[in-house]
Design a protein around this motif. Structure first.
Motif, PDB file in Angstrom:
ATOM      1  N   THR A   1      -7.844  -4.883  -0.310  1.00 36.64           N
ATOM      2  CA  THR A   1      -7.989  -3.833   0.690  1.00 36.64           C
ATOM      3  C   THR A   1      -7.827  -4.476   2.051  1.00 36.64           C
ATOM      4  OG1 THR A   1      -9.465  -2.572  -0.732  1.00 36.64           O
ATOM      5  CG2 THR A   1      -9.512  -2.056   1.614  1.00 36.64           C
ATOM      6  N   VAL A   2      -6.885  -3.961   2.808  1.00 39.56           N
ATOM      7  CA  VAL A   2      -6.573  -4.513   4.123  1.00 39.56           C
ATOM      8  C   VAL A   2      -7.310  -3.702   5.173  1.00 39.56           C
ATOM      9  CG1 VAL A   2      -4.708  -5.020   5.756  1.00 39.56           C
ATOM     10  CG2 VAL A   2      -4.308  -5.223   3.289  1.00 39.56           C
ATOM     11  N   ARG A   3      -7.996  -4.410   6.067  1.00 43.73           N
ATOM     12  CA  ARG A   3      -8.705  -3.727   7.156  1.00 43.73           C
ATOM     13  C   ARG A   3      -8.050  -4.108   8.470  1.00 43.73           C
ATOM     14  NH1 ARG A   3     -12.460  -4.589   3.313  1.00 43.73           N
ATOM     15  NH2 ARG A   3     -13.928  -2.917   2.911  1.00 43.73           N
ATOM     16  N   ASP A   4      -7.782  -3.093   9.262  1.00 40.40           N
ATOM     17  CA  ASP A   4      -7.173  -3.282  10.582  1.00 40.40           C
ATOM     18  C   ASP A   4      -7.959  -2.392  11.535  1.00 40.40           C
ATOM     19  OD1 ASP A   4      -5.607  -3.082  12.875  1.00 40.40           O
ATOM     20  OD2 ASP A   4      -3.720  -3.130  11.779  1.00 40.40           O
ATOM     21  N   ASN A   5      -8.367  -2.931  12.668  1.00 44.40           N
ATOM     22  CA  ASN A   5      -9.197  -2.167  13.611  1.00 44.40           C
ATOM     23  C   ASN A   5      -8.535  -0.878  14.072  1.00 44.40           C
ATOM     24  OD1 ASN A   5     -11.173  -4.089  13.450  1.00 44.40           O
ATOM     25  ND2 ASN A   5     -10.506  -5.207  15.259  1.00 44.40           N
ATOM     26  N   ARG A   6      -7.212  -0.885  14.151  1.00 46.60           N
ATOM     27  CA  ARG A   6      -6.505   0.292  14.667  1.00 46.60           C
ATOM     28  C   ARG A   6      -6.170   1.315  13.593  1.00 46.60           C
ATOM     29  NH1 ARG A   6      -1.514  -2.408  16.993  1.00 46.60           N
ATOM     30  NH2 ARG A   6      -1.948  -3.715  15.216  1.00 46.60           N
ATOM     31  N   ARG A   7      -6.279   0.935  12.326  1.00 48.39           N
ATOM     32  CA  ARG A   7      -5.902   1.833  11.237  1.00 48.39           C
ATOM     33  C   ARG A   7      -7.002   1.897  10.195  1.00 48.39           C
ATOM     34  NH1 ARG A   7       0.091  -0.642  10.367  1.00 48.39           N
ATOM     35  NH2 ARG A   7       1.058   0.327  12.161  1.00 48.39           N
ATOM     36  N   PRO A   8      -7.003   2.962   9.380  1.00 42.62           N
ATOM     37  CA  PRO A   8      -7.991   3.016   8.292  1.00 42.62           C
ATOM     38  C   PRO A   8      -7.694   1.955   7.233  1.00 42.62           C
ATOM     39  CG  PRO A   8      -6.557   4.961   8.267  1.00 42.62           C
ATOM     40  CD  PRO A   8      -6.167   4.137   9.459  1.00 42.62           C
ATOM     41  N   GLU A   9      -8.664   1.697   6.371  1.00 47.62           N
ATOM     42  CA  GLU A   9      -8.472   0.756   5.265  1.00 47.62           C
ATOM     43  C   GLU A   9      -7.264   1.146   4.438  1.00 47.62           C
ATOM     44  OE1 GLU A   9     -11.744   0.735   2.560  1.00 47.62           O
ATOM     45  OE2 GLU A   9     -12.917  -0.606   3.821  1.00 47.62           O
ATOM     46  N   ARG A  10      -6.569   0.134   3.967  1.00 49.44           N
ATOM     47  CA  ARG A  10      -5.422   0.397   3.090  1.00 49.44           C
ATOM     48  C   ARG A  10      -5.524  -0.489   1.859  1.00 49.44           C
ATOM     49  NH1 ARG A  10      -0.242   1.226   7.058  1.00 49.44           N
ATOM     50  NH2 ARG A  10      -1.185   2.881   8.269  1.00 49.44           N
ATOM     51  N   THR A  11      -5.393   0.155   0.703  1.00 51.40           N
ATOM     52  CA  THR A  11      -5.447  -0.587  -0.548  1.00 51.40           C
ATOM     53  C   THR A  11      -4.037  -0.998  -0.937  1.00 51.40           C
ATOM     54  OG1 THR A  11      -7.384   0.671  -1.241  1.00 51.40           O
ATOM     55  CG2 THR A  11      -6.187  -0.516  -2.956  1.00 51.40           C
TER      56      THR A  11
ATOM     57  N   HIS B   1       0.849  -1.189   0.000  1.00 51.85           N
ATOM     58  CA  HIS B   1       0.000   0.000   0.000  1.00 51.85           C
ATOM     59  C   HIS B   1       0.887   1.242   0.000  1.00 51.85           C
ATOM     60  CE1 HIS B   1       0.808   0.205   4.330  1.00 51.85           C
ATOM     61  NE2 HIS B   1       0.456  -1.060   4.386  1.00 51.85           N
ATOM     62  N   PRO B   2       0.348   2.401  -0.401  1.00 49.59           N
ATOM     63  CA  PRO B   2       1.163   3.611  -0.529  1.00 49.59           C
ATOM     64  C   PRO B   2       1.917   4.005   0.740  1.00 49.59           C
ATOM     65  CG  PRO B   2      -0.900   3.921  -1.674  1.00 49.59           C
ATOM     66  CD  PRO B   2      -1.010   2.612  -0.938  1.00 49.59           C
ATOM     67  N   TYR B   3       1.319   3.799   1.893  1.00 47.97           N
ATOM     68  CA  TYR B   3       2.015   4.156   3.132  1.00 47.97           C
ATOM     69  C   TYR B   3       3.326   3.366   3.243  1.00 47.97           C
ATOM     70  CZ  TYR B   3       3.106   4.805   8.042  1.00 47.97           C
ATOM     71  OH  TYR B   3       3.758   5.114   9.213  1.00 47.97           O
ATOM     72  N   GLU B   4       3.259   2.072   2.924  1.00 39.83           N
ATOM     73  CA  GLU B   4       4.458   1.219   2.971  1.00 39.83           C
ATOM     74  C   GLU B   4       5.461   1.647   1.901  1.00 39.83           C
ATOM     75  OE1 GLU B   4       7.080  -1.856   4.131  1.00 39.83           O
ATOM     76  OE2 GLU B   4       5.457  -0.813   5.152  1.00 39.83           O
ATOM     77  N   MET B   5       4.964   2.034   0.723  1.00 39.00           N
ATOM     78  CA  MET B   5       5.864   2.519  -0.334  1.00 39.00           C
ATOM     79  C   MET B   5       6.656   3.729   0.169  1.00 39.00           C
ATOM     80  SD  MET B   5       3.387   2.565  -3.643  1.00 39.00           S
ATOM     81  CE  MET B   5       2.218   1.239  -3.893  1.00 39.00           C
ATOM     82  N   GLY B   6       5.949   4.667   0.785  1.00 37.85           N
ATOM     83  CA  GLY B   6       6.606   5.865   1.307  1.00 37.85           C
ATOM     84  C   GLY B   6       7.652   5.543   2.354  1.00 37.85           C
TER      85      GLY B   6
END
Length: 198
Positions: free
Chosen positions: A67-77, A25-30
């Motif tokens: 799309t990954v869903r984690d209770n502590r974080r928003p959805e991540r594509t 996901h983009p966060y991991e790319m960054g």
């Protein structure tokens, strides 16, 4: 001649390269771009990264994988590299490596307008630049040496070696330019030119 790219931002090239390792996901790319030191070569923000990923998706170079869903974080594509994306990456890299491109560095702009400064001031400012460049070269040497001692393969340090080579060439140029500006006949000629312009 450079090809017209569907997504021409250098950040897009870095994203495509990161996705060759695995989907993410983009966060991991960054995070990985920063971890790999690419933020020294490519200027970006979190929002520009997401924008580029969306442009790559529209161009067909990346595709939504899940799309990954984690209770502590928003959805991540999570995005994956497509075959077209892999082809674009390799074609673009071949072009950039083989064909010199005319770039417009700010120092070149400053040099093209240097005559607006009095010669002694220009020399003083260039000496400040020389000091800053020397510090940057030493920082790169330390980075490369430390990385080598930690077993980082040389291929992952080539952009640092390139940066050092460019800075060392600029240092040599600045040294010669300062010497020219400090010569009395050069100063006099430039001062006459400057006086005639004002």
């Amino acid at each position: 001649m450079a090809k017209r790219r569907k997504v021409a931002n250098p950040l897009a090239l870095a994203v495509l390269a990161e996705l060759t390792a695995e989907s993410m996901h983009p966060y991991e790319m960054g995070r990985r771009l920063k971890e790999h030191g690419k933020d020294r070569d490519i200027r970006y923000t979190r929002s520009s990264l997401y924008m580029v990923v969306e442009q790559l998706r529209k161009a067909g170079f990346v595709a939504e994988q899940e799309t990954v869903r984690d209770n502590r974080r928003p959805e991540r594509t999570v995005y994956a590299l497509t075959d077209d994306g892999r082809g674009e990456l390799h074609d673009w890299m071949r072009e950039l490596v083989a064909e010199p491109q005319h770039e417009y560095p700010m120092f070149g702009v400053a040099l093209s307008l240097l005559a607006v400064l009095p010669p002694t001031e220009a020399a003083d400012l260039l000496e400040q630049r020389h000091t800053a460049l020397t510090a940057q070269v030493e920082e790169i040497r330390t980075t490369v040496r430390t990385a080598g001692e930690q077993g980082v393969p040389w291929i992952f340090l080539i952009e640092e070696e390139y940066r050092r080579g460019v800075l060392e060439a600029e240092l040599a140029f600045v040294t010669g330019l300062v010497a020219s500006l400090r010569q009395p006949e050069s100063v006099r000629a430039r001062q006459e030119f400057f006086d005639n312009r004002t």
